[in-house]
Design a protein around this motif. Structure first.
Motif, mmCIF file in Angstrom:
data_model
loop_
_atom_site.group_PDB
_atom_site.id
_atom_site.type_symbol
_atom_site.label_atom_id
_atom_site.label_comp_id
_atom_site.label_asym_id
_atom_site.label_seq_id
_atom_site.Cartn_x
_atom_site.Cartn_y
_atom_site.Cartn_z
ATOM 1 N N GLU A 141 -47.468 22.939 -34.779
ATOM 2 C CA GLU A 141 -48.707 22.556 -35.456
ATOM 3 C C GLU A 141 -49.273 23.777 -36.158
ATOM 4 O O GLU A 141 -49.632 24.757 -35.502
ATOM 5 C CB GLU A 141 -49.722 22.001 -34.453
ATOM 6 C CG GLU A 141 -49.306 20.682 -33.820
ATOM 7 C CD GLU A 141 -50.386 20.132 -32.909
ATOM 8 O OE1 GLU A 141 -51.440 20.794 -32.789
ATOM 9 O OE2 GLU A 141 -50.185 19.043 -32.341
ATOM 10 N N ALA A 155 -53.521 25.146 -42.499
ATOM 11 C CA ALA A 155 -52.728 24.506 -43.558
ATOM 12 C C ALA A 155 -53.471 23.273 -44.020
ATOM 13 O O ALA A 155 -54.263 22.685 -43.278
ATOM 14 C CB ALA A 155 -51.335 24.132 -43.044
ATOM 15 N N ARG A 156 -53.243 22.900 -45.248
ATOM 16 C CA ARG A 156 -53.892 21.709 -45.783
ATOM 17 C C ARG A 156 -52.943 20.515 -45.663
ATOM 18 O O ARG A 156 -51.745 20.631 -45.872
ATOM 19 C CB ARG A 156 -54.309 21.920 -47.234
ATOM 20 C CG ARG A 156 -53.169 22.175 -48.190
ATOM 21 C CD ARG A 156 -53.700 22.473 -49.592
ATOM 22 N NE ARG A 156 -52.613 22.633 -50.560
ATOM 23 C CZ ARG A 156 -51.958 23.765 -50.752
ATOM 24 N NH1 ARG A 156 -52.298 24.856 -50.059
ATOM 25 N NH2 ARG A 156 -50.984 23.835 -51.644
ATOM 26 N N ARG A 157 -53.491 19.383 -45.352
ATOM 27 C CA ARG A 157 -52.707 18.154 -45.196
ATOM 28 C C ARG A 157 -52.678 17.431 -46.535
ATOM 29 O O ARG A 157 -53.724 17.200 -47.141
ATOM 30 C CB ARG A 157 -53.344 17.269 -44.120
ATOM 31 C CG ARG A 157 -52.549 16.025 -43.733
ATOM 32 C CD ARG A 157 -53.259 15.346 -42.576
ATOM 33 N NE ARG A 157 -52.490 14.210 -42.044
ATOM 34 C CZ ARG A 157 -52.608 12.960 -42.439
ATOM 35 N NH1 ARG A 157 -53.481 12.671 -43.410
ATOM 36 N NH2 ARG A 157 -51.886 12.006 -41.891
ATOM 37 N N GLU A 158 -51.469 17.092 -46.994
ATOM 38 C CA GLU A 158 -51.381 16.449 -48.304
ATOM 39 C C GLU A 158 -50.086 15.652 -48.435
ATOM 40 O O GLU A 158 -49.152 15.804 -47.648
ATOM 41 C CB GLU A 158 -51.431 17.495 -49.423
ATOM 42 C CG GLU A 158 -50.291 18.490 -49.413
ATOM 43 C CD GLU A 158 -50.433 19.517 -50.539
ATOM 44 O OE1 GLU A 158 -49.547 19.502 -51.426
ATOM 45 O OE2 GLU A 158 -51.401 20.302 -50.527
ATOM 46 N N TYR A 214 -48.023 19.292 -44.061
ATOM 47 C CA TYR A 214 -48.983 20.401 -44.011
ATOM 48 C C TYR A 214 -48.415 21.555 -44.825
ATOM 49 O O TYR A 214 -47.244 21.930 -44.660
ATOM 50 C CB TYR A 214 -49.234 20.838 -42.575
ATOM 51 C CG TYR A 214 -49.961 19.796 -41.752
ATOM 52 C CD1 TYR A 214 -51.357 19.765 -41.701
ATOM 53 C CD2 TYR A 214 -49.250 18.832 -41.055
ATOM 54 C CE1 TYR A 214 -52.020 18.795 -40.959
ATOM 55 C CE2 TYR A 214 -49.904 17.863 -40.304
ATOM 56 C CZ TYR A 214 -51.291 17.849 -40.266
ATOM 57 O OH TYR A 214 -51.946 16.888 -39.535
ATOM 58 N N TRP A 255 -44.775 22.067 -43.282
ATOM 59 C CA TRP A 255 -44.483 21.399 -42.017
ATOM 60 C C TRP A 255 -44.422 19.905 -42.316
ATOM 61 O O TRP A 255 -45.384 19.329 -42.839
ATOM 62 C CB TRP A 255 -45.586 21.650 -40.994
ATOM 63 C CG TRP A 255 -45.637 23.035 -40.440
ATOM 64 C CD1 TRP A 255 -45.187 23.473 -39.229
ATOM 65 C CD2 TRP A 255 -46.240 24.187 -41.075
ATOM 66 N NE1 TRP A 255 -45.444 24.809 -39.074
ATOM 67 C CE2 TRP A 255 -46.083 25.281 -40.201
ATOM 68 C CE3 TRP A 255 -46.867 24.393 -42.314
ATOM 69 C CZ2 TRP A 255 -46.547 26.553 -40.497
ATOM 70 C CZ3 TRP A 255 -47.319 25.669 -42.624
ATOM 71 C CH2 TRP A 255 -47.155 26.725 -41.719
#
Length: 348
Positions: A222, A226-229, A242, A249
């Motif tokens: 995890e 990081a940005r989730r997109e 991520y 990731w």
């Protein structure tokens, strides 16, 4: 198979350059590898002739085929020499960006060959193989094009020529290529007993690229920041993932559990240099299509020397159980280069 070309002064010079390039990588070729280098140097220095169209090098994974052909490319004139990986070359030819509306696929392929191979004297193909009828048709046209345009073709493969497209229902499609290889190519089997990829390497060699990667069993990944997109691919999206700078990731289900293809993976590895594939399930009962997608991912990441971290439910010891023996051996060789991490060993 044609007789071997004579050992000329240009052949000796090319052989010396190849050996220096390999030694610069702190590798000492074994006896069989030196023999291949000598034969390949004589063949490549003589270039294309009516009797001699190329060289076909085959054998198990990890015997030094890629190392030697990379040294050949580095030792040959840059303007007239090119190296391609099988997957990437044909995906690039068929890319939508190179298509004209209404144009036939055959015309796209012919124009793509002219575009990619223009001005070449030596063409090097790594991982030359086909597992589907479509691959066979493309391979036939490539070999024919090289012969018609006097391009000396050097190919490496895990398969001997007669086992290309080893499927009784479709084998006839690749028989013209096999006949051409047997008649006009120098064929060399590099079958040493040592898989050099499985040997320990020094710390510096593990600091970068594919060999900096890990295979972590029972470990959850995890990212802290990081940005989730969703990641756009052509007209589609993949994710959620991520992303932090050049690191990504992404879950196994998003990458291999959906109908993704080689072109998608090639596009993705151009964008990120450090990959974390999470939640890889136990491999004993993994569906064949998902196995093959993961095998393609490993091939591409290895060829591109991309740092890859796998987070798995088991040690992937059953991966490839439904694939061809040669594909399974190649998978094992790729995985053996990743640093193995287990939850218990981490003291967690």
């Amino acid at each position: 198979m044609p007789s071997l070309p004579p050992i000329t002064a240009p052949a000796r010079e090319l052989e010396a350059r190849i050996l220096r390039n390999i030694e610069d990588h702190e590798v000492s070729p074994d006896t069989q590898q030196k023999r291949l280098i000598s034969i390949l140097s004589s063949a490549a220095a003589s270039r294309f002739s009516d009797e001699h169209h190329g060289a076909y090098i085959y054998g198990p994974p990890g015997r030094g085929k890629t190392l030697i052909i990379n040294a050949l490319v580095a030792s040959s004139p840059r303007q007239t020499t090119a190296r391609f990986h099988f997957h990437e070359f044909f995906q690039n030819l068929n890319s939508p960006k190179n298509r004209v509306p209404g144009q036939r696929l055959g015309a796209i392929f012919s124009q793509g060959l002219e575009r990619e191979l223009k001005g070449l004297k030596i063409l090097v193909f790594d991982e030359f193989h086909c597992t589907e009828p479509g691959d066979a048709m493309l391979m036939v046209r490539l070999v024919k094009y090289c012969a018609e345009h006097s391009i000396f073709l050097v190919a490496t493969s895990n398969y001997e020529p007669d086992r290309l497209l080893d499927d009784d229902a479709f084998h006839h499609l690749v028989q013209p290529t096999i006949a051409s290889i047997r008649e006009n190519f120098t064929v060399f089997e590099l079958d040493g007993s040592v898989d050099y990829r499985t040997l320990a390497v020094d710390g510096e060699a593990c600091d970068r690229g594919y060999r900096a990667g890990t295979l972590s069993v029972g470990v959850t990944a995890e990212p802290s920041t990081a940005r989730r997109e969703m990641i756009r691919i052509g007209y589609d999206e993949i994710g959620p993932a991520y992303v932090a700078d050049e690191s990504i990731w992404i879950g196994f289900d998003q990458l291999c559990g959906t109908r993704r293809n080689t072109a998608d993976y090639l596009e993705l590895v151009r964008r990120f240099t450090r990959w974390h594939i999470t939640a890889v399930p136990a491999t004993r009962d993994l569906p064949m299509d998902e196995e093959r997608r993961l095998a393609n991912v490993l091939d591409i990441f290895y060829d591109r020397d991309i740092e890859l971290h796998l987070y798995t439910a088991d040690g992937l010891e059953h991966l490839g159980s439904s694939l061809h023996d040669t594909e399974r051996d190649r998978l094992a060789s790729r995985l053996a280069q990743l640093q193995f991490i287990e939850l218990e060993r981490m003291g967690l």
